[in-house]
Design an enzyme around this catalytic site. Sequence first.
Site, PDB file in Angstrom:
ATOM      1  N   LYS A 132       0.826  -1.214   0.000  1.00  0.00           N
ATOM      2  CA  LYS A 132       0.000   0.000   0.000  1.00  0.00           C
ATOM      3  C   LYS A 132       0.858   1.262   0.000  1.00  0.00           C
ATOM      4  O   LYS A 132       0.632   2.173  -0.800  1.00  0.00           O
ATOM      5  CB  LYS A 132      -0.947   0.011   1.214  1.00  0.00           C
ATOM      6  N   THR A 133       1.855   1.287   0.904  1.00  0.00           N
ATOM      7  CA  THR A 133       2.726   2.460   0.962  1.00  0.00           C
ATOM      8  C   THR A 133       3.498   2.606  -0.352  1.00  0.00           C
ATOM      9  O   THR A 133       3.623   3.708  -0.893  1.00  0.00           O
ATOM     10  CB  THR A 133       3.694   2.348   2.158  1.00  0.00           C
ATOM     11  N   ASP A 138      -1.558   7.202   6.120  1.00  0.00           N
ATOM     12  CA  ASP A 138      -1.473   5.784   6.416  1.00  0.00           C
ATOM     13  C   ASP A 138      -2.412   5.487   7.589  1.00  0.00           C
ATOM     14  O   ASP A 138      -2.675   6.375   8.401  1.00  0.00           O
ATOM     15  CB  ASP A 138      -0.032   5.439   6.794  1.00  0.00           C
ATOM     16  N   THR A 167      -5.646  -1.116   6.767  1.00  0.00           N
ATOM     17  CA  THR A 167      -5.715  -2.571   6.856  1.00  0.00           C
ATOM     18  C   THR A 167      -7.136  -2.997   7.225  1.00  0.00           C
ATOM     19  O   THR A 167      -7.425  -4.168   7.341  1.00  0.00           O
ATOM     20  CB  THR A 167      -4.756  -3.089   7.951  1.00  0.00           C
ATOM     21  N   ARG A 182       6.441  -8.333   1.533  1.00  0.00           N
ATOM     22  CA  ARG A 182       7.335  -7.962   2.628  1.00  0.00           C
ATOM     23  C   ARG A 182       7.997  -9.216   3.209  1.00  0.00           C
ATOM     24  O   ARG A 182       9.177  -9.216   3.515  1.00  0.00           O
ATOM     25  CB  ARG A 182       6.574  -7.215   3.726  1.00  0.00           C
TER      26      ARG A 182
HETATM   27  N1  LIG Z   1       4.129  -5.311  -5.826  1.00  0.00           N
HETATM   28  C1  LIG Z   1       5.339  -5.313  -5.279  1.00  0.00           C
HETATM   29  N2  LIG Z   1       6.416  -5.556  -6.023  1.00  0.00           N
HETATM   30  C2  LIG Z   1       7.642  -5.602  -5.448  1.00  0.00           C
HETATM   31  N3  LIG Z   1       7.881  -5.391  -4.149  1.00  0.00           N
HETATM   32  C3  LIG Z   1       6.842  -5.120  -3.364  1.00  0.00           C
HETATM   33  C4  LIG Z   1       5.524  -5.048  -3.887  1.00  0.00           C
HETATM   34  N4  LIG Z   1       4.672  -4.766  -2.895  1.00  0.00           N
HETATM   35  C5  LIG Z   1       5.417  -4.651  -1.789  1.00  0.00           C
HETATM   36  N5  LIG Z   1       6.724  -4.862  -2.060  1.00  0.00           N
HETATM   37  C6  LIG Z   1       7.814  -4.906  -1.077  1.00  0.00           C
HETATM   38  O1  LIG Z   1       7.259  -5.112   0.210  1.00  0.00           O
HETATM   39  C7  LIG Z   1       7.651  -4.075   1.103  1.00  0.00           C
HETATM   40  C8  LIG Z   1       6.449  -3.677   1.924  1.00  0.00           C
HETATM   41  O2  LIG Z   1       5.522  -2.979   1.129  1.00  0.00           O
HETATM   42  P1  LIG Z   1       4.696  -1.729   1.698  1.00  0.00           P
HETATM   43  O3  LIG Z   1       5.458  -1.057   2.784  1.00  0.00           O
HETATM   44  O4  LIG Z   1       4.301  -0.907   0.536  1.00  0.00           O
HETATM   45  O5  LIG Z   1       3.439  -2.493   2.318  1.00  0.00           O
HETATM   46  P2  LIG Z   1       2.172  -1.893   3.062  1.00  0.00           P
HETATM   47  O6  LIG Z   1       0.977  -2.529   2.443  1.00  0.00           O
HETATM   48  O7  LIG Z   1       2.231  -0.421   3.086  1.00  0.00           O
HETATM   49  O8  LIG Z   1       2.346  -2.459   4.545  1.00  0.00           O
HETATM   50  P3  LIG Z   1       1.740  -1.843   5.932  1.00  0.00           P
HETATM   51  O9  LIG Z   1       0.278  -2.177   5.956  1.00  0.00           O
HETATM   52  O10 LIG Z   1       2.503  -2.610   6.998  1.00  0.00           O
HETATM   53  O11 LIG Z   1       2.021  -0.395   5.944  1.00  0.00           O
HETATM   54  C9  LIG Z   1       8.190  -2.954   0.217  1.00  0.00           C
HETATM   55  O12 LIG Z   1       9.314  -2.351   0.768  1.00  0.00           O
HETATM   56  C10 LIG Z   1       8.609  -3.644  -1.058  1.00  0.00           C
HETATM   57  O13 LIG Z   1       9.962  -4.010  -0.953  1.00  0.00           O
HETATM   58 MG   LIG Z   2       2.492   0.892   4.710  1.00  0.00          MG
END
Ligand SMILES: Nc1ncnc2c1ncn2[C@@H]1O[C@H](COP(=O)(O)OP(=O)(O)OP(=O)(O)O)[C@@H](O)[C@H]1O
Ligand SMILES: [Mg+2]
Length: 353
Positions: free
Chosen positions: A75-76, A120, A169, A228
């Site tokens: 998401k981030t 977030d 989430t 992740r």
């Molecule tokens: N589609 C993708 N392709 C490649 N790498 C990815 C992808 N999605 C996520 N990642 C990897 O996973 C890590 C975590 O992703 P991210 O921080 O965007 O998740 P999030 O959904 O924001 O998690 P949270 O809910 O904990 O904030 C990123 O640093 C990246 O390395």
């Molecule tokens: Mg995030």
Amino acid sequence: MHDDSVTDFDADETLSALPQTGEREVEKTLRPRHLAEFVGQPRVREQLELVLESARRRGVPPDHVLLSGPPGLGKTSLAMIIAAELDAAIRITSGPALERAGDLAAMLSNLAEGDVLFIDEIHRIARPAEEMLYLAMEDFRVDVVVGKGPGATSIPLEIAPFTLVGATTRSGALTGPLRDRFGFTGQMEFYADDELDQVVRRASAILGIEIDPAASAEIARRSRGTPRISNRLLRRVRDYAEVRADGRITLDVTRAALEVYDVDELGLDRLDRAVLRALVQSFGGGPVGVSTLAVAVGEEPTTVEEVCEPYLVRAGMLARTPRGRVATAAAWEHLGLRPPPDYGRSDQSTLFD
Ligand SMILES: Nc1ncnc2c1ncn2[C@@H]1O[C@H](COP(=O)(O)OP(=O)(O)OP(=O)(O)O)[C@@H](O)[C@H]1O
Ligand SMILES: [Mg+2]
């Protein structure tokens, strides 16, 4: 970013979907920068492409975007990609940081035209800030209240047209009025194994790790549908390969390493397994309410609900029913137990429909 309780539990967890201490730096290096680099989520990606391209053609900031899904699915990363694709600046904050409406007002009034504001954990925003956000999202305006009591006046303040990107989430915890103000909701799904395989190979290339195809497939398969986690397992397997082998990641090295780190065949983590064990051993497979289950494993109900259950459901181990959580026969088998003879045919079977 998350509750302390949540972070504490996961402090030494190789498998948690939540980020670990010090991991944010590595995550930054591995974060995809453009939509084309973003692996998986074909539906969300295509929808977003359309939203962004049409806004670009019309020369206006795109509609507000809500990204929803379990931790670690990107998401981030997507929020940053949205800003990058729009060639826009991104301001980052989070729901819990916006306790007072004044904090949000300050943020909003500092936005330049076309900026992306990323909030977030938007479901944790405090009520007064949320109400301020309604007007900001709709009319690009905030009402600043000056004074107190009967003499208080509200001064309308224009803000620059911007795009709000919210991440959550728990989209179910968003109020209706807030949800309705997003023009587009991207529902992130767990990744398929072949998508995670691409994530692992991409990360290996960036980190200069030599990895066999069978090994990256194995890491992908045990990553709980979460990029992740696949990136983290890759780093742990690399450690093993460097110390105990010649540095190259083969299938044998991968299996041996994952054994050391106590990653099970399905990639379930300690909390996942604790939940299943409690469900099966203490409650005969259920149905049992989520709060009772949470107490049994010593966790917050929201953690069990948001971090743990979504994957157990998708892995076919757990069902959510109106009467509570139920373990499937597969859950018993995964724990090396045999379900009672009539299991799934009596009380539970009606619940699986
Ligand atoms: N589609 C993708 N392709 C490649 N790498 C990815 C992808 N999605 C996520 N990642 C990897 O996973 C890590 C975590 O992703 P991210 O921080 O965007 O998740 P999030 O959904 O924001 O998690 P949270 O809910 O904990 O904030 C990123 O640093 C990246 O390395
Ligand atoms: Mg995030």
